[in-house]
Design a protein around this motif. Structure first.
Motif, PDB file in Angstrom:
ATOM      1  N   ALA A 206       0.783  -1.143   0.003  1.00 36.77           N
ATOM      2  CA  ALA A 206      -0.072   0.108   0.097  1.00 36.77           C
ATOM      3  C   ALA A 206       0.994   1.235  -0.019  1.00 36.77           C
ATOM      4  CB  ALA A 206      -1.042  -0.047   1.335  1.00 36.77           C
ATOM      5  N   GLN A 207       0.254   2.456  -0.521  1.00 33.96           N
ATOM      6  CA  GLN A 207       0.787   3.685  -0.445  1.00 33.96           C
ATOM      7  C   GLN A 207       0.629   4.124   0.948  1.00 33.96           C
ATOM      8  OE1 GLN A 207       0.710   6.409  -3.554  1.00 33.96           O
ATOM      9  NE2 GLN A 207       1.676   8.131  -2.377  1.00 33.96           N
ATOM     10  N   VAL A 208       1.475   4.473   1.805  1.00 33.85           N
ATOM     11  CA  VAL A 208       1.285   5.084   3.127  1.00 33.85           C
ATOM     12  C   VAL A 208       1.604   6.566   3.528  1.00 33.85           C
ATOM     13  CG1 VAL A 208       1.582   2.626   4.111  1.00 33.85           C
ATOM     14  CG2 VAL A 208       3.341   3.905   3.972  1.00 33.85           C
ATOM     15  N   SER A 209       2.411   7.120   2.420  1.00 39.00           N
ATOM     16  CA  SER A 209       2.207   8.506   2.505  1.00 39.00           C
ATOM     17  C   SER A 209       2.602   9.381   1.315  1.00 39.00           C
ATOM     18  CB  SER A 209       3.506   8.890   3.528  1.00 39.00           C
ATOM     19  OG  SER A 209       4.790   8.851   2.820  1.00 39.00           O
ATOM     20  N   ASP A 210       3.042  10.498   1.202  1.00 39.53           N
ATOM     21  CA  ASP A 210       3.108  11.106  -0.356  1.00 39.53           C
ATOM     22  C   ASP A 210       4.492  10.538  -0.724  1.00 39.53           C
ATOM     23  OD1 ASP A 210       4.902  12.228   1.498  1.00 39.53           O
ATOM     24  OD2 ASP A 210       4.496  14.444   1.056  1.00 39.53           O
ATOM     25  N   ARG A 211       5.144   9.851   0.059  1.00 37.45           N
ATOM     26  CA  ARG A 211       6.422   9.324  -0.669  1.00 37.45           C
ATOM     27  C   ARG A 211       7.051   8.108  -0.131  1.00 37.45           C
ATOM     28  NH1 ARG A 211       6.747  12.290   3.802  1.00 37.45           N
ATOM     29  NH2 ARG A 211       8.536  12.151   5.206  1.00 37.45           N
ATOM     30  N   HIS A 212       5.937   7.345   0.333  1.00 41.61           N
ATOM     31  CA  HIS A 212       6.247   6.081   0.970  1.00 41.61           C
ATOM     32  C   HIS A 212       5.268   4.729   0.638  1.00 41.61           C
ATOM     33  CE1 HIS A 212       8.427   8.421   4.197  1.00 41.61           C
ATOM     34  NE2 HIS A 212       9.503   7.592   3.931  1.00 41.61           N
ATOM     35  N   LEU A 213       5.818   3.636   0.624  1.00 37.83           N
ATOM     36  CA  LEU A 213       5.006   2.526   0.179  1.00 37.83           C
ATOM     37  C   LEU A 213       5.460   1.577   1.481  1.00 37.83           C
ATOM     38  CD1 LEU A 213       7.093  -0.040  -0.656  1.00 37.83           C
ATOM     39  CD2 LEU A 213       6.762   1.298  -3.094  1.00 37.83           C
ATOM     40  N   ALA A 214       4.407   0.542   1.640  1.00 35.92           N
ATOM     41  CA  ALA A 214       4.770  -0.296   2.773  1.00 35.92           C
ATOM     42  C   ALA A 214       4.176  -1.736   2.256  1.00 35.92           C
ATOM     43  CB  ALA A 214       4.280  -0.020   4.296  1.00 35.92           C
ATOM     44  N   VAL A 215       4.777  -2.707   2.607  1.00 32.20           N
ATOM     45  CA  VAL A 215       4.475  -4.228   2.335  1.00 32.20           C
ATOM     46  C   VAL A 215       4.375  -4.957   3.693  1.00 32.20           C
ATOM     47  CG1 VAL A 215       5.310  -6.430   1.178  1.00 32.20           C
ATOM     48  CG2 VAL A 215       5.700  -4.139   0.095  1.00 32.20           C
ATOM     49  N   THR A 216       3.395  -5.440   3.956  1.00 32.18           N
ATOM     50  CA  THR A 216       3.149  -6.104   5.304  1.00 32.18           C
ATOM     51  C   THR A 216       2.234  -7.473   5.175  1.00 32.18           C
ATOM     52  OG1 THR A 216       1.116  -4.857   5.631  1.00 32.18           O
ATOM     53  CG2 THR A 216       2.949  -4.085   6.779  1.00 32.18           C
ATOM     54  N   GLY A 217       2.425  -8.250   6.112  1.00 29.22           N
ATOM     55  CA  GLY A 217       1.851  -9.551   6.269  1.00 29.22           C
ATOM     56  C   GLY A 217       2.640 -10.510   6.696  1.00 29.22           C
ATOM     57  N   THR A 218       2.238 -11.698   6.613  1.00 29.78           N
ATOM     58  CA  THR A 218       2.834 -12.781   7.272  1.00 29.78           C
ATOM     59  C   THR A 218       3.161 -13.949   6.147  1.00 29.78           C
ATOM     60  OG1 THR A 218       1.023 -13.857   8.023  1.00 29.78           O
ATOM     61  CG2 THR A 218       2.012 -12.498   9.752  1.00 29.78           C
ATOM     62  N   LEU A 219       4.302 -14.679   6.519  1.00 32.69           N
ATOM     63  CA  LEU A 219       4.558 -15.502   5.537  1.00 32.69           C
ATOM     64  C   LEU A 219       3.510 -16.708   5.801  1.00 32.69           C
ATOM     65  CD1 LEU A 219       8.743 -15.557   5.050  1.00 32.69           C
ATOM     66  CD2 LEU A 219       6.686 -14.384   3.739  1.00 32.69           C
ATOM     67  N   PRO A 220       3.635 -17.759   4.759  1.00 32.95           N
ATOM     68  CA  PRO A 220       2.880 -18.863   4.891  1.00 32.95           C
ATOM     69  C   PRO A 220       3.514 -19.993   6.006  1.00 32.95           C
ATOM     70  CG  PRO A 220       3.140 -18.594   2.502  1.00 32.95           C
ATOM     71  CD  PRO A 220       3.858 -17.428   3.456  1.00 32.95           C
TER      72      PRO A 220
END
Ligand code: SAM
Length: 220
Positions: A206-220
């Motif tokens: 997801a885009q989380v600010s005007d200049r940042h993206l973030a990838v989150t979650g858990t591995l299977p």
């Protein structure tokens, strides 16, 4: 705009590392902690790995917020790690944060981490898949992943505007690096493609600010 890779992966020049360590990244780094807390509500007990830790501001913030966490922090630049060690020792957190001088990709990191995090490393790497493969090889099944990075602006003018807005009073070396980093950053679609190529289908971007993206979650 077209991506321009960083002139160098590691931040190992003494003045570059010091300017970075002295800069105020508290807003973005606190946002990183908030994203971690959203992905893992409540206390975190276990082992974390921070890839590309730089001067260790994020490991320090994580150690303060999660007193039961043990953190391994990795960077390939001795100049950064020297500053990181000073900051860790100044807070007497040596027993909870261990630094490792490792250049990614490496096969010497074990698969024992309950969480693997990384901030602002992805855009430095010659091969971005090195980050995702490192995460896959180090995180335990069910392990939490949080990667935050800059998002490449659509035009050079937008990059200039962001440098003017967020680094107006910063030293020249920092302004130069921020500008280069914005040009080296990936788009949401490029990171989606990286995740797909590594089979990381459980992670969300997801885009989380005007200049940042973030990838989150858990591995299977
Ligand atoms: C922009 S800094 C981010 C530091 C820190 N994560 C933060 O958020 O403040 C990127 C860091 O990644 C390190 N780095 C870049 N390429 C690397 C590689 N291939 N292996 C290990 N560290 C690397 C650099 O030396 C630098 O310290």
């Amino acid at each position: 705009m077209k991506r321009t890779p960083e002139p160098q992966e590691l931040m190992d020049e003494a003045d570059q590392a010091r300017a970075y360590a002295e800069a105020d990244f508290s807003a973005a780094n606190e946002q990183f902690l908030d994203l971690f807390a959203q992905a893992h509500p409540g206390n975190f007990k276990g082992r974390m790995l921070d890839l590309g830790c730089g001067p260790a501001d994020i490991p320090l913030r994580l150690a303060r917020r999660y007193p039961d966490a043990r953190i391994d922090a990795v960077d390939g630049a001795p100049a950064m790690l020297e500053l990181a060690q000073q900051a860790i020792s100044a807070e007497n957190l040596d027993s909870r944060i261990q630094l490792h001088c490792q250049y990614l990709p490496t096969s010497s990191l074990p698969r024992l981490y309950d969480a693997v995090v990384s901030n602002s490393l992805l855009h430095h790497l010659n091969d971005p898949l090195d980050l995702w493969r490192s995460i896959t090889s180090c995180a335990l099944p069910g392990g939490l992943v949080l990667v935050m990075d800059l998002l490449r602006p659509e035009t050079p003018e937008q990059a200039d505007t962001l440098v003017a807005e967020y680094a107006a009073d910063a030293p020249e070396v920092l302004r130069r690096d921020f500008h280069a980093s914005l040009h080296a950053a990936y788009t949401l679609n490029e990171v989606r493609e990286q995740l797909r190529a590594c089979g990381l289908h459980t992670l969300k971007i997801a885009q989380v600010s005007d200049r940042h993206l973030a990838v989150t979650g858990t591995l299977p």
